[in-house]
Scaffold this active site. Structure first.
Site, short mmCIF file in Angstrom:
data_model
loop_
_atom_site.label_atom_id
_atom_site.label_comp_id
_atom_site.label_asym_id
_atom_site.label_seq_id
_atom_site.Cartn_x
_atom_site.Cartn_y
_atom_site.Cartn_z
N GLU A 118 -4.01 7.19 -5.90
CA GLU A 118 -4.04 6.44 -7.17
C GLU A 118 -5.27 6.82 -7.99
OE1 GLU A 118 -3.75 2.31 -6.10
OE2 GLU A 118 -1.84 2.62 -5.10
N ARG A 159 0.85 -1.19 0.00
CA ARG A 159 0.00 0.00 0.00
C ARG A 159 0.89 1.24 0.00
NH1 ARG A 159 -3.41 -2.58 -1.69
NH2 ARG A 159 -5.52 -2.93 -0.98
N HIS A 164 -0.70 -0.15 -9.96
CA HIS A 164 -1.35 -1.04 -8.98
C HIS A 164 -1.80 -2.35 -9.64
CE1 HIS A 164 -3.68 -1.13 -4.94
NE2 HIS A 164 -3.36 -2.38 -5.33
#
Ligand code: DGY
Length: 320
Positions: A266, A237, A285
């Site tokens: 993000e 994370r 991601h």
């Protein structure tokens, strides 16, 4: 019963849900604007959400009929699980099925850093490849006998350790709780203090969940302990790292480079300073982003929701 999905899932998953429930799928802006989420959740019994949805107490409490939340992710830091539990709402998640894919991506990033793969690719694509096969030209470093430091030795950390053993790396780790001796021996890993982890690692990989305790735990203080030649990888994370400090560490060459799959915000803005640096590899991601894994995650997310709405225990339930 009524179910809300904050985004489309695989067709087979939607079909299965539609056979059982009155399903509403959000098709607009992602993440779903909070006001809209609050208005839509009011009459829903179940929710399927994604890691970028903020399912906080306000959202949860707006769902007065809500019985189950199922997230399409292993991470559940975006859900106020305590607020859900207070209301008796079950929260399901999708661990295990994405362990291998995330560990694979970690190794891909490690190899990319050590062997300068994105840089080499840019060089050839931009027609800047001039010298062939020299003793000093375009050298990377071996993974062999290098020390990999794993911060967070859960499922994914262990899967990375197993893969690193195949590359004959030395693996050290730091975790809230130390593994039993026999497990350490089986994995070939050695427990060290946090300080030691950062001082000794040639490459440090983060595999810890995001919690108030791990929030920005990786900061300039720790970067200053790292070797100048070392690399940092984060597939966990973004908020575990202080990004401003990382930019300083990369700019001042306090560390050699980093590979990041996750960010504080993000998608990361192209104006973010980190995107201007050469010694960093950036991914959108994608830890669990394989065809096979995302399909399995959908299967589990649906099963978790169906079981919880039937008053049964989901396959994977987040503990409070
Ligand atoms: C998760 O499932 O939490 C991952 O971050 C998604 O790739």
């Amino acid at each position: 019963m009524k179910v809300l999905l904050t985004r489309k899932l695989h067709d087979f998953a939607l079909k299965e849900l539609k056979r059982k429930y009155d399903v509403e799928v959000h098709t607009g802006k992602i993440p779903m604007p909070k006001k809209l989420l609050i208005s839509k959740i009011k009459d829903k019994d179940g929710l399927i959400c994604y890691p970028y949805d903020s399912i906080d107490a306000e959202v949860i409490n707006a769902g007065t009929r809500l019985k189950a939340i199922s997230t399409y992710s292993v991470g559940h830091d975006h859900i106020d699980v305590k607020a859900a539990s207070k209301r008796g709402i079950v929260v399901g998640y999708t661990p295990e099925v994405l362990t291998r894919a995330t560990a694979d991506l970690t190794m891909a990033l490690m190899l990319s850093l050590f062997r300068r793969i994105p840089e080499g690719d840019r060089l050839v694509h931009s027609n800047k490849w001039r010298t062939i096969f020299g003793p000093y030209e375009f050298l990377g470093t071996d993974l062999y006998q290098k020390t990999l430091g794993i911060f967070g030795m859960g499922r994914i950390g262990k899967a990375v350790a197993k893969r690193a053993a195949g590359f004959e790396m030395k693996v050290i780790y730091h975790n809230r709780t130390r593994l039993p001796k026999n497990e350490e021996e089986k994995l070939g890993v050695r427990y060290v203090t946090l300080d030691n982890l950062f001082r000794t690692s040639d490459v440090l990989s983060i595999h810890s969940p995001y919690t108030p305790q791990t929030s920005e735990i990786v900061n300039l203080k720790l970067f200053n302990k790292m070797k100048k030649t070392s690399f940092l990888i984060n597939t966990s994370r973004g908020k575990i790292i202080n990004e401003k400090d990382l930019v300083i560490a990369l700019k001042r060459k306090i560390i050699a480079g980093a590979a990041l799959d996750v960010f504080q915000k993000e998608p990361i803005s192209s104006k973010h300073q980190i995107t201007q640096l050469d010694n960093v590899i950036l991914m959108p991601h994608s830890g669990s982003a394989t065809i096979e894994t995302r399909k399995k995650m959908a299967e589990i997310a649906v099963k978790n929701l169906v079981l919880a709405l039937a008053g049964k225990k989901p396959i994977y339930q987040v503990k409070v």
